[in-house]
Motif scaffolding. Sequence first.
Motif, PDB file in Angstrom:
ATOM      1  N   TRP A 249       0.841  -1.205   0.000  1.00 29.21           N
ATOM      2  CA  TRP A 249       0.000   0.000   0.000  1.00 29.21           C
ATOM      3  C   TRP A 249       0.869   1.245   0.000  1.00 29.21           C
ATOM      4  N   TRP A 250       1.888   1.273   0.845  1.00 34.85           N
ATOM      5  CA  TRP A 250       2.795   2.425   0.961  1.00 34.85           C
ATOM      6  C   TRP A 250       3.494   2.708  -0.360  1.00 34.85           C
ATOM      7  N   LEU A 251       3.933   1.668  -1.051  1.00 36.88           N
ATOM      8  CA  LEU A 251       4.607   1.862  -2.333  1.00 36.88           C
ATOM      9  C   LEU A 251       3.672   2.481  -3.368  1.00 36.88           C
ATOM     10  N   ARG A 252       2.419   2.073  -3.363  1.00 32.76           N
ATOM     11  CA  ARG A 252       1.478   2.707  -4.288  1.00 32.76           C
ATOM     12  C   ARG A 252       1.295   4.187  -3.947  1.00 32.76           C
ATOM     13  N   GLN A 253       1.256   4.505  -2.644  1.00 36.37           N
ATOM     14  CA  GLN A 253       1.133   5.904  -2.235  1.00 36.37           C
ATOM     15  C   GLN A 253       2.354   6.723  -2.651  1.00 36.37           C
ATOM     16  N   GLN A 254       3.518   6.064  -2.757  1.00 35.39           N
ATOM     17  CA  GLN A 254       4.739   6.741  -3.203  1.00 35.39           C
ATOM     18  C   GLN A 254       4.772   6.919  -4.724  1.00 35.39           C
ATOM     19  N   GLY A 255       3.774   6.376  -5.418  1.00 36.00           N
ATOM     20  CA  GLY A 255       3.751   6.455  -6.870  1.00 36.00           C
ATOM     21  C   GLY A 255       4.465   5.313  -7.548  1.00 36.00           C
TER      22      GLY A 255
END
Length: 228
Positions: free
Chosen positions: A83-89
């Motif tokens: 999830w965090w990686l998706r938030q980082q783009g």
Amino acid sequence: MAIDVTVLRVFTDSEGNHGNPLGVVDAATVQPGDRQRIATELGFSETIFVDLPQPGTSTASAHIYTPAVQLPFAGHPTVGAAWWLRQQGTPIHTLRVPAGVVQVSYDEDLTSIRARAEWAPELAIHDLSSTEELLAADPNDYADGVSHYLWTWTDRERGQLRARMFADGLGVTEDEATGSAAVRITDYLARDLTVVQGKGSVIYTEWNPEGWVRVSGRVVDDGIRRID
């Protein structure tokens, strides 16, 4: 130099309540020898150190620590990191952890990982007779260095159960939401489940007869914590 730790709650309910706290750290900002110290200082059930994807790729790698030990695989850290990686783009399709390659997918507000049942740590599984018995359980009665998973059906027909997890051997008196335990219980019962764990965290699972289990949940960002 201070280290930035993103604090997430993984496996919240649909309103963003509950969930298991997780520390997420960009692995490039920390020496490998400092990982256990940082995880111990944070005190979360797990902290994950993520090597970001290389440009043009959709895979990342990560290492997971409890306050006491490193784990080859864990559910809520891998869901949280994805999830965090998706938030980082930088959304990913796969996440490499010491146990193997975790498959990742995204569906609106749910983040999912797909892992082998045998990657999850061994548990003592306790089938209790009622929710009342489950909620009355005392973690001190299970402080023997073994990971204990207590559960009971709340709606057997719909595959809904209530659970608690005690793992003092990993430095975790009680785990609020345990993705790897959800993998184990899903494989044990050989069916899709909705698991409500701890105070009200929610984990969705899908069983595959070939030994794969999909684990899905919601994630909330609680901001940055800095530690030395």
